[in-house]
Motif scaffolding. Structure first.
Motif, short mmCIF file in Angstrom:
data_model
loop_
_atom_site.label_atom_id
_atom_site.label_comp_id
_atom_site.label_asym_id
_atom_site.label_seq_id
_atom_site.Cartn_x
_atom_site.Cartn_y
_atom_site.Cartn_z
N ALA A 299 10.97 26.13 1.68
CA ALA A 299 10.76 26.49 3.08
C ALA A 299 11.82 25.85 3.98
CB ALA A 299 9.38 26.07 3.53
N ARG A 300 12.27 26.62 4.95
CA ARG A 300 13.20 26.14 5.96
C ARG A 300 12.64 26.48 7.34
NH1 ARG A 300 14.42 24.35 1.89
NH2 ARG A 300 16.45 24.17 0.85
N THR B 6 18.16 31.26 10.06
CA THR B 6 17.10 30.72 9.20
C THR B 6 17.15 31.35 7.82
OG1 THR B 6 15.73 30.49 11.20
CG2 THR B 6 14.64 30.24 9.07
N ILE B 7 17.37 32.65 7.77
CA ILE B 7 17.50 33.33 6.48
C ILE B 7 18.72 32.82 5.73
CG2 ILE B 7 17.93 35.55 5.36
CD1 ILE B 7 16.29 36.87 7.57
N ALA B 8 19.80 32.57 6.45
CA ALA B 8 21.05 32.14 5.82
C ALA B 8 20.91 30.80 5.12
CB ALA B 8 22.16 32.08 6.87
N VAL B 9 20.10 29.90 5.67
CA VAL B 9 19.94 28.58 5.04
C VAL B 9 18.81 28.57 4.02
CG1 VAL B 9 20.85 27.38 7.06
CG2 VAL B 9 18.37 27.71 6.84
N SER B 10 18.04 29.65 3.96
CA SER B 10 16.96 29.72 2.98
C SER B 10 17.52 29.99 1.59
CB SER B 10 15.98 30.84 3.36
OG SER B 10 15.05 31.08 2.32
N PRO B 11 16.96 29.37 0.56
CA PRO B 11 17.41 29.66 -0.81
C PRO B 11 16.86 30.99 -1.32
CG PRO B 11 15.62 28.07 -0.85
CD PRO B 11 15.95 28.29 0.59
N TYR C 140 9.48 35.59 3.44
CA TYR C 140 8.60 35.85 4.57
C TYR C 140 8.99 34.92 5.72
CZ TYR C 140 4.20 35.96 7.27
OH TYR C 140 3.26 36.07 8.26
N LEU C 141 9.02 35.47 6.92
CA LEU C 141 9.31 34.69 8.12
C LEU C 141 8.07 34.61 9.00
CD1 LEU C 141 12.65 36.46 9.11
CD2 LEU C 141 12.49 34.13 8.21
N ILE D 42 9.83 29.95 10.55
CA ILE D 42 9.67 29.40 9.20
C ILE D 42 10.06 30.48 8.20
CG2 ILE D 42 8.09 28.37 7.53
CD1 ILE D 42 6.25 27.71 9.96
N ALA D 43 10.89 30.13 7.25
CA ALA D 43 11.23 31.03 6.13
C ALA D 43 10.66 30.43 4.86
CB ALA D 43 12.74 31.19 6.02
N ASP D 44 9.84 31.20 4.16
CA ASP D 44 9.21 30.71 2.94
C ASP D 44 8.76 31.91 2.11
OD1 ASP D 44 8.27 28.90 1.09
OD2 ASP D 44 6.58 28.21 2.28
#
Length: 290
Positions: free
Chosen positions: A5-6, A80-85, A90-91, A117-119
């Motif tokens: 999660a980021r 946020t998506i860019a730093v998510s693995p 889901y945002l 939140i991106a997870d």
């Protein structure tokens, strides 16, 4: 638990384990705020403009000012998506009333806060999606529009949580909420569709349903694929006698229902459900694929 999660919090990106909000934020204290759930595929948010439009309308209904323009929120989502693995995920976009003194008066909150939140989010297992979920009709009723309009996607989900607790106690996966007149509103976190005599039916938002983005997308896909569809007031009788039943939502995507209150649904997964699921997957690829 939250390793992937980021979080984006008012311009700063941080791992979820380091994310912090004030204990005096009225979103935390009183559920005073609004949110949107958005799926992203291939690192691209799906139907983001529609979600932001609904977010703005929810905020307007609560006289809550979003402190960023739509363009800035779009940029924040991209960051946020860019730093998510995660490639697919889901945002959760949250707008809170902000920090204020104890007490419900929102006038003490000077600056609304925004969190993204991106997870991952998986509402049902793969097996449940294949064979369908079981549901009950909850005794908890959906609030009426003069109390809290269902089109406001607020941070207060106690109504739905109480219904989900009923489902847990009954040993099933989902609960369906009725309105004060005994008509079908929606699931705990999803819209509801049935197929009756070949016609796709879903309750209107005025019956207590969220004006779902996935719900609207399914109605559009039905029209494009020659499936008769319309909004209709439904009662438990209609659910018990449905040829098919399924749930839709950003988190849920499309989930077939195989049983309601111990009554088996005739087809699960049904022909219309499978047709629309395939069309929905194709649309995702069309709008987010490389």
């Amino acid at each position: 638990m939250f390793e992937q999660a980021r979080c984006w919090i008012d311009g700063s990106i941080t791992p979820a384990s380091e994310a912090k909000v004030s204990v005096f934020d009225h979103g935390f204290l009183y559920g005073d705020g609004v949110f949107e759930g958005v799926r992203f595929y291939n690192c691209k948010a799906f139907r983001l403009p529609l979600h932001l439009k609904r977010l703005q309308r929810s905020a307007a209904a609560l006289q809550l000012t979003i402190p960023y323009s739509s363009e800035q929120v779009v940029q924040a989502v991209a960051e946020t998506i860019a730093v998510s693995p995660l490639t697919d995920g889901y945002l959760r976009i949250i707008v809170t009333r902000g920090v204020g003194v104890l007490g419900i008066n929102p006038a003490t909150c000077m600056q609304p806060g925004v969190i993204i939140i991106a997870d991952q989010l998986q509402m049902v297992s793969d097996a449940q999606r294949e064979q369908g979920v079981r549901a009950i009709i909850a005794s908890t009723r959906r609030l009426t529009p003069d109390r809290l309009d269902s089109r406001i996607k607020s941070l207060n989900y106690l109504n739905a949580i109480l219904a989900r607790m009923e489902a847990n106690h009954a040993g099933v996966e989902e609960a369906i909420l009725l309105n004060d007149r005994g008509c079908v509103a929606e699931g705990t976190a999803d819209n509801l569709f049935i197929v009756s005599d070949g016609i796709l039916l879903t309750p209107p938002a005025t019956e207590g349903a969220l004006a779902g983005i996935t719900r609207q997308t399914v109605l559009e896909l039905a029209a494009a694929n020659g499936i008769p569809a319309r909004e209709a007031v439904l009662t438990p009788y209609d659910l018990y006698n449905a040829d098919e039943c399924f749930l839709t939502g950003t988190g849920a995507k499309l989930i077939p229902v195989r049983e309601i209150d111990g009554r088996k649904i005739a087809e699960c997964p049904g022909t219309r459900y499978q047709q629309l699921t395939q069309a929905f997957s194709a649309l995702i690829q069309q709008e987010t694929g490389d």
